[in-house]
Structure formats: structure tokens, C-alpha cells
Scaffold this motif. Structure first.
Motif, PDB file in Angstrom:
ATOM      1  N   VAL A  41       0.856  -1.187   0.000  1.00  0.00           N
ATOM      2  CA  VAL A  41       0.000   0.000   0.000  1.00  0.00           C
ATOM      3  C   VAL A  41       0.890   1.234   0.000  1.00  0.00           C
ATOM      4  O   VAL A  41       2.110   1.137   0.155  1.00  0.00           O
ATOM      5  N   VAL A  42       0.282   2.382  -0.191  1.00  0.00           N
ATOM      6  CA  VAL A  42       0.974   3.665  -0.052  1.00  0.00           C
ATOM      7  C   VAL A  42       0.426   4.363   1.187  1.00  0.00           C
ATOM      8  O   VAL A  42      -0.794   4.398   1.390  1.00  0.00           O
ATOM      9  N   HIS A  78     -10.382   4.163 -12.647  1.00  0.00           N
ATOM     10  CA  HIS A  78      -9.370   5.118 -13.098  1.00  0.00           C
ATOM     11  C   HIS A  78      -9.070   6.194 -12.058  1.00  0.00           C
ATOM     12  O   HIS A  78      -8.533   7.252 -12.383  1.00  0.00           O
ATOM     13  N   ILE A  79      -9.436   5.932 -10.787  1.00  0.00           N
ATOM     14  CA  ILE A  79      -9.142   6.842  -9.679  1.00  0.00           C
ATOM     15  C   ILE A  79      -8.470   6.035  -8.574  1.00  0.00           C
ATOM     16  O   ILE A  79      -8.944   4.963  -8.202  1.00  0.00           O
ATOM     17  N   VAL A  80      -7.355   6.541  -8.054  1.00  0.00           N
ATOM     18  CA  VAL A  80      -6.644   5.824  -7.005  1.00  0.00           C
ATOM     19  C   VAL A  80      -7.572   5.638  -5.805  1.00  0.00           C
ATOM     20  O   VAL A  80      -8.361   6.517  -5.455  1.00  0.00           O
ATOM     21  N   GLU A  81      -7.471   4.489  -5.174  1.00  0.00           N
ATOM     22  CA  GLU A  81      -8.390   4.156  -4.085  1.00  0.00           C
ATOM     23  C   GLU A  81      -7.757   4.455  -2.735  1.00  0.00           C
ATOM     24  O   GLU A  81      -6.585   4.185  -2.499  1.00  0.00           O
ATOM     25  N   GLU A  97      -4.168   2.895  -2.288  1.00  0.00           N
ATOM     26  CA  GLU A  97      -3.794   1.865  -3.254  1.00  0.00           C
ATOM     27  C   GLU A  97      -2.391   2.121  -3.787  1.00  0.00           C
ATOM     28  O   GLU A  97      -2.040   3.251  -4.118  1.00  0.00           O
ATOM     29  N   PHE A  98      -1.599   1.069  -3.859  1.00  0.00           N
ATOM     30  CA  PHE A  98      -0.287   1.159  -4.492  1.00  0.00           C
ATOM     31  C   PHE A  98      -0.427   0.776  -5.957  1.00  0.00           C
ATOM     32  O   PHE A  98      -0.934  -0.300  -6.280  1.00  0.00           O
ATOM     33  N   ILE A  99      -0.003   1.663  -6.838  1.00  0.00           N
ATOM     34  CA  ILE A  99      -0.098   1.403  -8.277  1.00  0.00           C
ATOM     35  C   ILE A  99       1.312   1.190  -8.805  1.00  0.00           C
ATOM     36  O   ILE A  99       2.140   2.100  -8.787  1.00  0.00           O
TER      37      ILE A  99
END
Length: 470
Positions: A41-42, A78-81, A97-99
Motif C-alpha cells: 500500500v501507499v 481510473h481513480i486511485v483508491e 492503493e499502491f499502483i
């Protein structure tokens, strides 16, 4: 508060810091291992060393509000969670969310600009995210390549950083921070007080497309206001089509009234949607004259080789459609139907749920939808396919709203429901009664969405087909 080092345990051991990712403004970000869920995760938090004690509580409130705005926009592919808020030694933290992937600015520089088709693919996805945000009453106000991350495996674009996002009322004069990103902020964002609207983010989205296609930062609006003209993107990249060149310049008009007023209108000028205003009381005005549904099954066989001449089998989502192509070419209709269902769940990452909701259909990638439809249409010589089903659905009076009478007519026409006999109501056939044969009624296949969306699913699919020019 010092920068955490790898291995630091926080939140009672729930998270283990993996590495320092960087900082921006007053924030600082880390990647961490979520021990409970066994995933990366971030964690984003404020950095007190950059903020005076007098300002800290104000900035902490802004930080919390950013997280709340982002949480309201979830879920959207398409939006960070944002997952949750935590407190670490009296400091608020946001778990997100880690992308795994590069931001679009870096990706564009490495490729020295993107091809028009690829750039439009990402703009379409971020445009959908902005439409979702605007429908909730927010403006993002910081759309730019640096705030868009491409998932490494699927190259799917995801919008991040809601630090400048604000609520707004269209047409009303409101007070907003004049924080901005030069080159991507419209002229109205240079003022703290004024009228803001969807067109504010339209400017930034158009400026982002300018950068993707030219590998150049757009001229800031404050300079343009002095009379310096914005160089047309074609000046840097002659391969840009006239339509896209004109659409970018219109989207970046200094006067807000001269821009497309909504993101959907801007997407329409780019050719990404057919009609910026959808009338839900009428069928979508797509021209289907090029689609012919044979009344009798055709006997000529379509081979994998003949299909391959016209359709690609690896989408930008990372999905491989060769198995579906081969099954359809061999007229293994049942197996192809099951493969279609599997692929659509994989594209939308809803294998666990095992069904498609309205949001996943609305945001289904046009490229993948087109590949699936063309494979079915070609292999059946125009008898089966989503676009065939849509034509029949609209011929029954179908619109974007679910109507039971229309659905019943549609079901009878394509053989999913028995017709009424002697005044007795016909009943819906089970999925086990699907006719996996070329002699089935036109539109009978694919039935993949039949058990995954509910009865209103096809109306949502009809809308998405129209958006995707199918």
C-alpha cells in the motif's frame, strides 16, 4: 518526525515501511506492507518538519479533507483508491492503493511523445474519471501527466493527487485556493475568487493531451494572457490529425465560455464518444445501417486466419483474445460464450464478484469491447455479437433505462424467453437452455452478460456500445 526507514513498524505493527517514495507540498509518501492483507500500500502523511506549528492544524485539516474527497470518489477503476485513515504519533495518515507503474509524464518523456491512438486511449480513461468526479460535485483542479499513473501490466491510466480538489456549484462565484500547475491550469485558476466549472478540468485535460502528443509543456495561461499565442500542437508533431489539433486548441481556450463546457463534450470533439448529451428517453442515435443480421444462418466457415486479418488479439489491458478467436472459428459456441464471460470479468477485475455492475460496464474499455464484438460478428457472419444485440434491443424500443416490457420483447426476439401462447405469459429460459448453434435466433449469442449483470445490464451495455462507436 524523521523520515521513516525501511523496516519501520507503524500502527501497532499493521504496516511495515518498505521505502520512501517522495514528497510534494507538505506531504510525504511511503510504500508499506499491509501485514493483515499481505499486499503493498501507499501511506501518505504530513511532514511536520516543513510546516510551522501555527500552520500545522490548518494543513492537517486540508490533508484530511483531501482524503475524504478522494474516498467519496471511490470506487472507480481510473481513480486511485483510499483504504483508510490512521494516526501515527499524533499525525494523520492516509492508506491508499499502491499502483505499480510510471507516471504519464515519465512515460511520455521516455517515448519522446506518444502516438495519437495511445494518447487518446489514456485521455479517454481519465476523462471518464473526471466525469465521475464532476457528477459528485468536485473539481480535480490538478490534472497533468505527473498525476496520472499507468498500471505496469495493463497500462491502464489512474488519476491521483486530490490535494487541490474542491467542491463547486456550476455558475456560482466561489472562493478557492489559487494553487495550480503552470501549463495545465486555466486562467480562472490564477484567481482565488471566481466562477469555476467542469470546463476548468477540461482545460487541464486538453493540456495533458497536448503534452502527450508533443512531449512539450504547454505555454502557461498567464503568459498567453499577455498576448503570446499558444503554438498549435501540430507545430511540434506534424503527425497529429487536424481534428485532434483543433480539439486541443478549443479545449485550451483562455475564455472558459469558448471551451467545451463538460468533459463529455470534449471527449466528443476528440471522437471518443458519439454524442455529448445522452437522451435517455430515446434510443442512442448510432447508425447501424452497416450491420446486417442474416435471417438464415450462413454456412460458410470463418477460419482463424480470415479473422486475424482484421482484428488484433492483445489489448492494451493485457488481455489475450486468441483463445476466443480460435473457439469462434471452430464454432465452439458454448465454449466461446464461457470464454467471453471469463474475459469480461478479467478485464474489469471482477472475477471474485463473478458479475458486472453498471459502473464496470460503463467503464469497460472500448478497445476490448470492440475486439470481442468483432470476433463474434465476423465468426457468425453478422448473426451474433453485442452490436447485433444492441440493434435488436433498440428495435424493441430499448433506451438507457430499464423497461420490463421492452426487456420481455427483446428476450422473446433473441430466444431467451418463450413467446406468449394462447394468452399465457411466456417464461424466461434458464441459461442451461441456451441454443449453442448457428441456427439460434439472431442476437442469441453471446449470452455471457445474461447471468452477470441482471436484466438492466443490456441497457448499460447499449450505452457503452454507443460511447465506443459500436
Amino acid at each position: 518526525m524523521n523520515i521513516w526507514t525501511p523496516g519501520t513498524s507503524i500502527n501497532n505493527g499493521r504496516y511495515i515501511i518498505q521505502q520512501y517514495l517522495g514528497r510534494g507540498g507538505f506531504g510525504i509518501a511511503y510504500s508499506a506492507i499491509d501485514q493483515k492483507k499481505a499486499k503493498i500500500v501507499v501511506i501518505k502523511t504530513l511532514n511536520p518538519t516543513q510546516i510551522s506549528p501555527e500552520e500545522f492544524r490548518t494543513e492537517e485539516r486540508k490533508f484530511y479533507n483531501e482524503g475524504m474527497r478522494l474516498a467519496k470518489c471511490n470506487p472507480h477503476r481510473h481513480i486511485v483508491e483510499v483504504y483508510e485513515f490512521i494516526e501515527i504519533n499524533g499525525i494523520s495518515g492516509m492508506v491508499m492503493e499502491f499502483i505499480d507503474g510510471d507516471n504519464l509524464a515519465l512515460y511520455t518523456r521516455e517515448n519522446e511523445g506518444l502516438a495519437e491512438t495511445e494518447a487518446l486511449h489514456y485521455i479517454d480513461q481519465i476523462g471518464q474519471a473526471l466525469e465521475h468526479i464532476h457528477a459528485l460535485g468536485f473539481l480535480h483542479r490538478d490534472v497533468k501527466p505527473n498525476n496520472i499513473i499507468l498500471r505496469q501490466n495493463t497500462k491502464e491510466a489512474v488519476l491521483i493527487d486530490f490535494g487541490l480538489a474542491r467542491e463547486y456549484t456550476l455558475g456560482a462565484e466561489v472562493n478557492m485556493t489559487n494553487a495550480r500547475s503552470k501549463g495545465y491550469a486555466p486562467i480562472e485558476q490564477y484567481e482565488r475568487y471566481g466562477k469555476f466549472g467542469d470546463y476548468t478540468d477540461v482545460y487541464a485535460l486538453a493540456a495533458t493531451l497536448y503534452n502527450l502528443l508533443t512531449n512539450n509543456e504547454p505555454l502557461p495561461a498567464e503568459f498567453r494572457k499577455t498576448g503570446i499565442a499558444l503554438p498549435p500542437p501540430q507545430q511540434f508533431n506534424p503527425k497529429i490529425s487536424d481534428r485532434i489539433n483543433a480539439a486541443i486548441l478549443q479545449g485550451m481556450e483562455l475564455e472558459a465560455a469558448k471551451r467545451p463546457q463538460t468533459v463529455r463534450e470534449f471527449r466528443a470533439t476528440l471522437g471518443l464518444v458519439i454524442n455529448p448529451v445522452v437522451n435517455i428517453s430515446m434510443p442512442s442515435p448510432v447508425n447501424y445501417t452497416s450491420i446486417t443480421i442474416p435471417e438464415k444462418p450462413q454456412e460458410n466457415i470463418t477460419t482463424p486466419q480470415t479473422i486475424k486479418q482484421n482484428i488484433k488479439f492483445n489489448s492494451s489491458s493485457g488481455i489475450d483474445y486468441q483463445k476466443l478467436r480460435d473457439l469462434l472459428a471452430q464454432r465452439e459456441w458454448k465454449e466461446a460464450d464461457e470464454e467471453t464471460r471469463r474475459l469480461m470479468l478479467a478485464v474489469t477485475k471482477r472475477e471474485k464478484e463473478n458479475w458486472l455492475d453498471a459502473n464496470s460496464i460503463h467503464n469497460f474499455p472500448c478497445e476490448d469491447l470492440r475486439i470481442i464484438d468483432e470476433l463474434w460478428v465476423q465468426s457468425s457472419n453478422g448473426r451474433f455479437g453485442f452490436s447485433v444485440q444492441k440493434k435488436i434491443y433498440q428495435s424493441c424500443g430499448g433506451t438507457l433505462e430499464y423497461n420490463e416490457e421492452t426487456w420481455d420483447k427483446f428476450g422473446e426476439k433473441i430466444g431467451w424467453k418463450r413467446r406468449k401462447l394462447l394468452g399465457m405469459a411466456g417464461n424466461w429460459l434458464s441459461e442451461h437452455d441456451t441454443n449453442y448453434d448457428i441456427t439460434a435466433p439472431p442476437g442469441h449469442l453471446p449470452s455471457a452478460l445474461r447471468g452477470t449483470t441482471g436484466k438492466s445490464g443490456l441497457s448499460s451495455l447499449a450505452s457503452r456500445l454507443a460511447d465506443c462507436h459500436l
